[in-house]
Structure formats: structure tokens, C-alpha cells
Design a protein around this motif. Structure first.
Motif, PDB file in Angstrom:
ATOM      1  N   THR A  14       0.814  -1.218   0.000  1.00  0.00           N
ATOM      2  CA  THR A  14       0.000   0.000   0.000  1.00  0.00           C
ATOM      3  C   THR A  14       0.846   1.265   0.000  1.00  0.00           C
ATOM      4  O   THR A  14       0.314   2.366  -0.130  1.00  0.00           O
ATOM      5  CB  THR A  14      -0.948   0.058   1.220  1.00  0.00           C
ATOM      6  OG1 THR A  14      -0.169   0.229   2.415  1.00  0.00           O
ATOM      7  CG2 THR A  14      -1.788  -1.202   1.327  1.00  0.00           C
ATOM      8  N   ASP A  39      -5.097  -0.791   6.337  1.00  0.00           N
ATOM      9  CA  ASP A  39      -6.344  -1.432   5.917  1.00  0.00           C
ATOM     10  C   ASP A  39      -7.131  -0.603   4.903  1.00  0.00           C
ATOM     11  O   ASP A  39      -7.643  -1.138   3.917  1.00  0.00           O
ATOM     12  CB  ASP A  39      -7.224  -1.712   7.128  1.00  0.00           C
ATOM     13  CG  ASP A  39      -6.625  -2.756   8.060  1.00  0.00           C
ATOM     14  OD1 ASP A  39      -5.709  -3.483   7.622  1.00  0.00           O
ATOM     15  OD2 ASP A  39      -7.048  -2.832   9.227  1.00  0.00           O
ATOM     16  N   GLU A  40      -7.239   0.685   5.143  1.00  0.00           N
ATOM     17  CA  GLU A  40      -8.065   1.523   4.257  1.00  0.00           C
ATOM     18  C   GLU A  40      -7.505   1.518   2.827  1.00  0.00           C
ATOM     19  O   GLU A  40      -8.241   1.318   1.857  1.00  0.00           O
ATOM     20  CB  GLU A  40      -8.129   2.953   4.800  1.00  0.00           C
ATOM     21  CG  GLU A  40      -9.066   3.853   4.010  1.00  0.00           C
ATOM     22  CD  GLU A  40      -9.216   5.225   4.643  1.00  0.00           C
ATOM     23  OE1 GLU A  40      -9.664   6.149   3.928  1.00  0.00           O
ATOM     24  OE2 GLU A  40      -8.898   5.378   5.842  1.00  0.00           O
ATOM     25  N   LYS A  41      -6.202   1.718   2.706  1.00  0.00           N
ATOM     26  CA  LYS A  41      -5.585   1.736   1.380  1.00  0.00           C
ATOM     27  C   LYS A  41      -5.631   0.343   0.746  1.00  0.00           C
ATOM     28  O   LYS A  41      -5.872   0.207  -0.458  1.00  0.00           O
ATOM     29  CB  LYS A  41      -4.135   2.212   1.482  1.00  0.00           C
ATOM     30  CG  LYS A  41      -3.979   3.678   1.818  1.00  0.00           C
ATOM     31  CD  LYS A  41      -2.504   4.066   1.823  1.00  0.00           C
ATOM     32  CE  LYS A  41      -2.316   5.540   2.122  1.00  0.00           C
ATOM     33  NZ  LYS A  41      -0.871   5.897   2.140  1.00  0.00           N
ATOM     34  N   GLY A  42      -5.377  -0.672   1.553  1.00  0.00           N
ATOM     35  CA  GLY A  42      -5.369  -2.030   1.026  1.00  0.00           C
ATOM     36  C   GLY A  42      -6.725  -2.436   0.490  1.00  0.00           C
ATOM     37  O   GLY A  42      -6.840  -3.024  -0.594  1.00  0.00           O
ATOM     38  N   LYS A  43      -7.780  -2.117   1.240  1.00  0.00           N
ATOM     39  CA  LYS A  43      -9.130  -2.480   0.799  1.00  0.00           C
ATOM     40  C   LYS A  43      -9.561  -1.658  -0.411  1.00  0.00           C
ATOM     41  O   LYS A  43     -10.320  -2.141  -1.262  1.00  0.00           O
ATOM     42  CB  LYS A  43     -10.103  -2.309   1.958  1.00  0.00           C
ATOM     43  CG  LYS A  43      -9.880  -3.333   3.075  1.00  0.00           C
ATOM     44  CD  LYS A  43     -10.805  -3.103   4.257  1.00  0.00           C
ATOM     45  CE  LYS A  43     -10.524  -4.131   5.353  1.00  0.00           C
ATOM     46  NZ  LYS A  43     -11.367  -3.897   6.560  1.00  0.00           N
ATOM     47  N   ALA A  44      -9.060  -0.432  -0.504  1.00  0.00           N
ATOM     48  CA  ALA A  44      -9.362   0.388  -1.684  1.00  0.00           C
ATOM     49  C   ALA A  44      -8.731  -0.221  -2.933  1.00  0.00           C
ATOM     50  O   ALA A  44      -9.361  -0.267  -4.004  1.00  0.00           O
ATOM     51  CB  ALA A  44      -8.860   1.811  -1.474  1.00  0.00           C
ATOM     52  N   GLU A  46      -8.047  -3.356  -3.290  1.00  0.00           N
ATOM     53  CA  GLU A  46      -8.783  -4.600  -3.503  1.00  0.00           C
ATOM     54  C   GLU A  46     -10.053  -4.337  -4.308  1.00  0.00           C
ATOM     55  O   GLU A  46     -10.372  -5.064  -5.258  1.00  0.00           O
ATOM     56  CB  GLU A  46      -9.119  -5.228  -2.149  1.00  0.00           C
ATOM     57  CG  GLU A  46      -9.663  -6.638  -2.222  1.00  0.00           C
ATOM     58  CD  GLU A  46      -9.803  -7.227  -0.828  1.00  0.00           C
ATOM     59  OE1 GLU A  46      -9.236  -8.304  -0.578  1.00  0.00           O
ATOM     60  OE2 GLU A  46     -10.491  -6.599   0.013  1.00  0.00           O
ATOM     61  N   ARG A  47     -10.772  -3.269  -3.944  1.00  0.00           N
ATOM     62  CA  ARG A  47     -12.009  -2.937  -4.654  1.00  0.00           C
ATOM     63  C   ARG A  47     -11.731  -2.466  -6.075  1.00  0.00           C
ATOM     64  O   ARG A  47     -12.437  -2.829  -7.021  1.00  0.00           O
ATOM     65  CB  ARG A  47     -12.776  -1.860  -3.881  1.00  0.00           C
ATOM     66  CG  ARG A  47     -13.383  -2.331  -2.572  1.00  0.00           C
ATOM     67  CD  ARG A  47     -14.335  -1.273  -2.027  1.00  0.00           C
ATOM     68  NE  ARG A  47     -13.640  -0.018  -1.724  1.00  0.00           N
ATOM     69  CZ  ARG A  47     -13.116   0.259  -0.530  1.00  0.00           C
ATOM     70  NH1 ARG A  47     -13.181  -0.620   0.455  1.00  0.00           N
ATOM     71  NH2 ARG A  47     -12.522   1.424  -0.319  1.00  0.00           N
ATOM     72  N   ARG A  52      -6.062  -9.047  -3.905  1.00  0.00           N
ATOM     73  CA  ARG A  52      -6.470  -9.458  -2.561  1.00  0.00           C
ATOM     74  C   ARG A  52      -5.615  -8.752  -1.522  1.00  0.00           C
ATOM     75  O   ARG A  52      -4.381  -8.751  -1.615  1.00  0.00           O
ATOM     76  CB  ARG A  52      -6.348 -10.972  -2.400  1.00  0.00           C
ATOM     77  CG  ARG A  52      -6.864 -11.448  -1.039  1.00  0.00           C
ATOM     78  CD  ARG A  52      -7.035 -12.930  -0.979  1.00  0.00           C
ATOM     79  NE  ARG A  52      -7.531 -13.354   0.326  1.00  0.00           N
ATOM     80  CZ  ARG A  52      -7.717 -14.612   0.668  1.00  0.00           C
ATOM     81  NH1 ARG A  52      -7.463 -15.584  -0.198  1.00  0.00           N
ATOM     82  NH2 ARG A  52      -8.159 -14.917   1.874  1.00  0.00           N
ATOM     83  N   TYR A  53      -6.266  -8.137  -0.563  1.00  0.00           N
ATOM     84  CA  TYR A  53      -5.546  -7.481   0.530  1.00  0.00           C
ATOM     85  C   TYR A  53      -5.544  -8.375   1.762  1.00  0.00           C
ATOM     86  O   TYR A  53      -6.570  -8.918   2.153  1.00  0.00           O
ATOM     87  CB  TYR A  53      -6.190  -6.134   0.882  1.00  0.00           C
ATOM     88  CG  TYR A  53      -5.628  -5.536   2.155  1.00  0.00           C
ATOM     89  CD1 TYR A  53      -4.319  -5.059   2.191  1.00  0.00           C
ATOM     90  CD2 TYR A  53      -6.393  -5.466   3.323  1.00  0.00           C
ATOM     91  CE1 TYR A  53      -3.792  -4.526   3.361  1.00  0.00           C
ATOM     92  CE2 TYR A  53      -5.871  -4.936   4.496  1.00  0.00           C
ATOM     93  CZ  TYR A  53      -4.565  -4.462   4.503  1.00  0.00           C
ATOM     94  OH  TYR A  53      -4.033  -3.955   5.661  1.00  0.00           O
ATOM     95  N   ARG A  55      -4.102  -8.140   5.745  1.00  0.00           N
ATOM     96  CA  ARG A  55      -3.405  -7.376   6.790  1.00  0.00           C
ATOM     97  C   ARG A  55      -2.221  -8.211   7.268  1.00  0.00           C
ATOM     98  O   ARG A  55      -2.397  -9.338   7.760  1.00  0.00           O
ATOM     99  CB  ARG A  55      -4.337  -7.063   7.953  1.00  0.00           C
ATOM    100  CG  ARG A  55      -3.669  -6.234   9.039  1.00  0.00           C
ATOM    101  CD  ARG A  55      -4.633  -5.798  10.117  1.00  0.00           C
ATOM    102  NE  ARG A  55      -3.955  -5.033  11.149  1.00  0.00           N
ATOM    103  CZ  ARG A  55      -3.626  -3.753  11.067  1.00  0.00           C
ATOM    104  NH1 ARG A  55      -3.970  -3.065   9.981  1.00  0.00           N
ATOM    105  NH2 ARG A  55      -2.994  -3.128  12.046  1.00  0.00           N
TER     106      ARG A  55
END
Length: 253
Positions: A14, A39-44, A46-47, A52-53, A55
């Protein structure tokens, strides 16, 4: 090693260098696991990309094992890229007040910038070693050093020691893993302008840009990512550290 269709884990995916690498490898057809703690950047990511993100704390064996297993679920793990960051302490070995540099801070810096790199290498290599080879090769590991490993500046001793350790591990790891058909490379970036600098980026560019012989600017994350992609694809690159710095050499201060 073909990028298209292979599974890759990007530790620190990220961050500035990591995100650029994730995007480059994903665009080339890799199945990417983003292993990080943001988490926020990783899930962004991913979307947006369909990667796949996970942690992941690179200092923790269980956490890192989960990320590697997630990558193996997507396909044969063929590449590991480690460009994670972490806390780093600094200061002169003996301060102006005569006090010695903090030992705990030194240990912490080595934990995040050296021990964790070893942790990623050993676990990723073990996973790759279980896969069937393709044209005699099972995978490639790409680590991130720094030109501070060679020209550490005043106050950078812990960081320079850690990055110097990454440099020192590269050839030995490549020799260790050669029977398995796994290559090991390291990239030693100079000054790279990443989004993390925010508004301070203009000041950093004004300071460092003129010191780079050519091109007279700071590096770009996309240039790091492009080098990672080339290393993965070029099977004859092994056991070496590639400086990515525009011929910059750090001055003492």
C-alpha cells in the motif's frame, strides 16, 4: 519467469513503491496479494483492481504465512516483492551531549528493516520451493535496500546498518536458493518522490532534484515498479543489487 498468470505477494503493497508495483504487476496479468497494515488503502486497492488485501505484519511469522498462503490460493507463488516500511530511529553514534545512541532504537530499526526482510525471504522461498519448476525456475524474490547502505548520512547509522544487511544477504540467499531454482535480487533506490510526502514533496524535490546527476529530479515509484517487473521476467538477473538513483551519491549530510 512470466508475470502473466503467476501469483505474487507484495509486502508493503500500500506504500508508494508497493502500490506502484501492485498496479504494474496486476496490469501485466499477475494475481497479486497486497500484504500490509494500512487497511483503508489495502481495501481500496482490492475494490479497484480485484487484487487481494491481507493485513500483514512482516515481523510476525503467522501473519506473513497467512499472506503467502492467500497468494498460493490464487495460483503458484512465483514472486515475492518486499518494499515495506516501518519506524526508524536516527542520530549520531555519540550525541553532542556525549550520550551514546539508543540501543533499543537501533534494535527496533533492524527488526523492521532487516529481520523482517529475512522473515519474508525464508517463508516465501519455502513456499516457492514446494512448487514444480517452470523451465528450471521456481520463483524470484525481490528485496528493497537503499543507497544509504553504501553512503549512509550522518545520523542514519541504524537505517544504513539495516539496509547494508539487506545488501549483504542478497548474494548469499541467491546461492542458498540456487538448488531450488529461486533467484534473489535487491533494488537500492535513491530519493523517490512518493505520495506519502504530501505537500512536503515540493520541498524535497527542490532539495534533492538538483543533486541528482541525471535525470535532475527525484525518482518515481513507477520506475521502481518497472524495474521489479523486469527483474521478474529476466531469468539471468540473480544475486545482485541494482541501484536506482540517477547516479546520486549521498553527501555526508
Amino acid at each position: 519467469m512470466q508475470i502473466n498468470g503467476c501469483s505474487v505477494v507484495v509486502v508493503g503493497g500500500t506504500g508508494g513503491l508497493g502500490e506502484a508495483t501492485v498496479r504494474r504487476l496486476h496490469a501485466a496479468g499477475a494475481k497479486v496479494v497486497v500484504a500490509d497494515v494500512a487497511d483503508e488503502k489495502g481495501k481500496a486497492l482490492e475494490r479497484e483492481l480485484g487484487v487481494r488485501y491481507m493485513r500483514t505484519d512482516a515481523t510476525d511469522e503467522a501473519s506473513l504465512t497467512d499472506a503467502i498462503e492467500a497468494a498460493e490460493e490464487l495460483g503458484p507463488l512465483r514472486a515475492s516483492v518486499d518494499c515495506h516500511g516501518g519506524p526508524a530511529t536516527g542520530g549520531r553514534l555519540v550525541g553532542k551531549d556525549g550520550s551514546p545512541l539508543d540501543l533499543d532504537g537501533f534494535r527496533t530499526t533492524l527488526e523492521f528493516y532487516l529481520t523482517s526482510v529475512f522473515n519474508v525471504m525464508r517463508l516465501a522461498a519455502a513456499a516457492m520451493g514446494r512448487r514444480e519448476p517452470v523451465d528450471g525456475s521456481r520463483g524470484v524474490i525481490v528485496n528493497t535496500a537503499s543507497i544509504a547502505a553504501y553512503e549512509g548520512q550522518v545520523g542514519q547509522l541504524p537505517y544504513a546498518a539495516a539496509k547494508g544487511g539487506v545488501v549483504g544477504m542478497t548474494l548469499v540467499a541467491a546461492r542458498d536458493l540456487s538448488p531450488l531454482g529461486i533467484r534473489v535480487m535487491s533494488i537500492a533506490p535513491g530519493t523517490v518522490l512518493t505520495p506519502a510526502y504530501g505537500k512536503a514533496g515540493d520541498q524535497l524535490e527542490a532539495h534533492w532534484g538538483p543533486q541528482v546527476p541525471h535525470p535532475r529530479r527525484m525518482g518515481r515509484p513507477s520506475e521502481y515498479a518497472g524495474l521489479v517487473a523486469h527483474i521478474i521476467e529476466n531469468d539471468y538477473l540473480n544475486g545482485e543489487i541494482v541501484r536506482l538513483d540517477g547516479a546520486l551519491r549521498f553527501p555526508p549530510k
